[in-house]
Scaffold this motif. Structure first.
Motif, PDB file in Angstrom:
ATOM      1  N   PRO B   5       0.717  -1.278  -0.204  1.00  0.00           N
ATOM      2  CA  PRO B   5      -0.314  -0.151  -0.175  1.00  0.00           C
ATOM      3  C   PRO B   5       0.871   1.231  -0.417  1.00  0.00           C
ATOM      4  O   PRO B   5       2.431   2.000   1.025  1.00  0.00           O
ATOM      5  N   TYR B  33      -9.192   2.771  -0.928  1.00  0.00           N
ATOM      6  CA  TYR B  33      -8.178   1.707  -0.203  1.00  0.00           C
ATOM      7  C   TYR B  33      -8.037   1.564   0.849  1.00  0.00           C
ATOM      8  O   TYR B  33      -7.668   3.399   1.130  1.00  0.00           O
ATOM      9  N   ALA B 169      -4.619  -8.880  -4.257  1.00  0.00           N
ATOM     10  CA  ALA B 169      -4.585  -7.304  -3.577  1.00  0.00           C
ATOM     11  C   ALA B 169      -5.265  -7.587  -3.157  1.00  0.00           C
ATOM     12  O   ALA B 169      -5.624  -6.486  -1.570  1.00  0.00           O
ATOM     13  N   ARG B 173      -5.132  -5.825   0.398  1.00  0.00           N
ATOM     14  CA  ARG B 173      -5.737  -4.785   1.239  1.00  0.00           C
ATOM     15  C   ARG B 173      -6.261  -5.105   2.884  1.00  0.00           C
ATOM     16  O   ARG B 173      -6.774  -4.364   3.308  1.00  0.00           O
TER      17      ARG B 173
END
Lengths: 139, 494
Positions: B5, B33, B169, B173
């Protein structure tokens, strides 16, 4: 005159023959090793860092091994209590295939690069062994 | 694959609009995000807890350089009619696959500008997908478990890559949110589901390992599932190397998270050394070898029990993972129970060629452990370094063991020019210990095959004639004749 200790001499002679045979016999047998494949260190492939929105996706090593080594099934000699010896009845190649990372596609997806075999070579040899009885004296 | 990130860039939407290729969706995706600031984390939590379409999105990306169109704002919550107008998750995945393949075609046609535009479009669309589906991980997993039915292998491969990317991904996250909030309730079930899907196919094993191996996602909650895979490995229904990697990663994570101390893991490892399952013994050895206090004990155990299958795998693990000097020590300690460990030394040589070269010089000077010397010459010889050639020539000229010198012959026939390869093999055949031993001659014939790849007809011809006069074993003679038939005009030496 009677021979001195004839039973003892006979016993020594009896024991000496196998001992002599044992001295010439390596007393080995075979142990089998199954085929194996070893993967070499990974090389950077699809290695560019990509950003999607706020996330950086790093497609790093692990996609493409630098090489793969194939060792065929084979045998090796180990000590044995039996009067046996081993003999090679064939040699097989230990094979190494090297890989290279070829970038073909400018995609952010890993399919942007392909890991391709570049070369195959024989890097060593292993043997198929057979266990045989040691030859007995006078045989 | 790792995903990192990044801190939010200033005004991402404006930047994307200025390039003419981005979408408002990308800006929204960026906004959605998880970030390190508390409000962003709250937004991420909201996204993560929703499990449904949760944001206003744009589904149709553009890549022609035209100004971005006004987005069709669709409220998912409370507006089911509007939501049905959006493409489904699977349709978005299919669209990504199609864009990917189109980009590939453009590159192959040298249409690099078009390819870049197409690539940018794909990035934006993936951002859209991730922003729109808070349960993208579960959806990707469901599709991953369901193989592509089109019968097009390239499409199937591209689809698998897209799904892997989505899962990576999603895991990243959720891990970020879990770390910030000390709440793993969203990531643990996804990882658990991934472990459940893993054994289904080679494809799922590959993706699962890529996502989980050496990543922080496996936790104590997954221990039963990982141990089930270990059990499956012992029954032959799951690949053992994969089970070893998963259990090793789990243990590493437990230690790093402070759930178990190194002491506790080492105690567990000592118990597992006696386990009937080789996978557990391998992971136990890996744990103990990484502990300087217990490494000697693990090596002694392996030697005492002559556990060759485990020792062979431990040798490869050590060569790959341990600090090179420690790995070399482990390999040398294991030598008495391994006939050879060529592949492990090849791995170590690629990592630390100078270390391997020094070890060879040391053993040559002492004239000990010829089997290890053979593997050391292999380990350094194929690295392509300047030291490699020095060591190989040193071995060929000075090593008293024929097997080591033959190994040098393998290296030279595979990596040097044809004349140097021929000279090495002729030099070996000058040694009566080689020339009168069918076993050594068998190895020479195999080394001769390396010259075939370079089209070394004359060299093969000369060596073939000489080898034909020597006491080859039957299979070696057949192999030689086949080589000569392939390589020489008329199929035989002159």
């Amino acid at each position: 005159m009677k021979p001195l200790f004839p039973p003892t001499i006979a016993l020594v002679a009896l024991l000496a023959a196998p001992l002599a045979a044992q001295g010439n016999c390596p007393m080995q047998t075979t142990r089998h090793v199954p085929a194996s494949t070893t993967i070499g260190p990974p090389q950077p492939c699809s290695g560019a860092d990509y950003r999607i929105a706020e996330i950086e996706i790093r497609l790093t090593a692990g996609m493409c091994p630098s090489f793969v080594v194939y060792t065929p099934p084979h045998d090796y000699a180990v000590p044995s209590t039996q009067m046996t010896q081993v003999e090679s009845i064939g040699a097989q190649a230990i094979t190494m295939v090297t890989f290279r990372c070829v970038t073909r596609w400018l995609l952010f997806l890993p399919i942007g690069s392909t890991c391709e075999a570049s070369r195959q070579m024989n890097v060593g040899a292993v043997h198929t062994l057979l266990t045989r009885p040691c030859a007995t004296p006078g045989a | 694959m790792t995903i990192h990130p990044h801190p939010r860039r200033p005004q991402p939407g404006l930047r994307l609009a200025a390039t003419g290729v981005a979408l408002l969706a990308a800006a929204i995706a960026a906004w959605m995000y998880p970030r390190s600031s508390p409000p962003a984390a709250a937004a991420a939590r909201a996204l993560a807890s929703d499990g449904q379409e949760a944001a206003a999105v744009v589904a149709a990306p553009v890549g022609d350089g035209a100004p971005a169109p006004a987005p069709d704002r669709i409220e998912a919550a409370g507006e089911p009619a509007a939501a049905t107008a959006l493409p489904t998750f699977e349709e978005l995945v299919d669209r990504l696959v199609a864009i990917g393949r189109r980009t590939a075609a453009l590159v192959q046609e040298d249409e690099l500008e078009g390819a870049q535009t197409s690539d940018t479009e794909a990035r934006a669309l993936l951002g859209t997908l991730l922003a729109r589906f808070a349960d993208a991980g579960e959806r990707a997993l469901a599709l991953l478990a369901d193989p592509d039915h089109t019968g097009d292998p390239e499409r199937g491969q591209a689809r698998t890559f897209v799904l892997q990317l989505v899962l990576a991904a999603e895991l990243a996250r959720r891990h970020e949110v879990a770390t910030v909030n000390a709440d793993h309730s969203r990531i643990e079930p996804l990882v658990g589901a991934l472990l459940g899907v893993l054994p289904q196919a080679e494809r799922t094993i590959e993706v699962g390992l890529h996502l989980l191996d050496r990543q922080p996602y496996l936790r104590a909650a997954h221990e039963p599932a990982v141990l089930e895979l270990v059990q499956a490995a012992s029954q032959g229904t799951f690949p053992r190397p994969a089970a070893v990697r998963l259990l090793s990663t789990l243990w590493d994570n437990l230690r790093q998270a402070g759930v178990r101390t190194s002491e506790e893991l080492s105690q567990l490892a000592m118990l597992l050394l006696g386990d009937a399952d080789p996978t557990r013994r391998i992971v136990a050895c890996r744990q103990l070898l990484a502990d300087p206090r217990l490494a000697a004990m693990a090596l002694a155990w392996l030697r005492e029990h002559a556990d060759r299958p485990v020792a062979a795998e431990v040798a490869t693990l050590a060569a790959s993972e341990l600090e090179p000097a420690t790995a070399l020590r482990v390999l040398r300690e294991l030598a008495p129970i391994l006939d050879r460990a060529t592949s492990a030394y090849l791995v170590l040589g690629a990592r630390a060629p100078e270390l391997v070269a020094d070890a060879y010089r040391e053993l040559l000077a002492a004239n000990t452990q010829p089997d290890v010397r053979t593997d050391l010459v292999a380990g350094i010889g194929f690295t392509g370094t300047p030291t490699a050639r020095q060591i190989v020539e040193l071995a060929l000229a000075n090593d008293p063991a024929p097997a080591v010198r033959i190994q040098a012959g393998f290296v030279l026939t595979a990596t040097a020019d044809a004349d140097a390869g021929e000279q090495a093999l002729q030099q070996l055949l000058d040694d009566p210990r080689v020339a009168h031993d069918p076993s050594h001659l068998g190895a020479i014939v195999i080394a001769l095959h390396n010259l075939e790849a370079g089209g070394a007809t004359n060299q093969i011809d000369r060596l073939g004639r000489r080898l034909r006069t020597l006491p080859l074993g039957e299979s070696s003679r057949q192999s030689l004749e086949a080589l000569l038939a392939r390589s020489l005009p008329g199929g035989a030496p002159r």
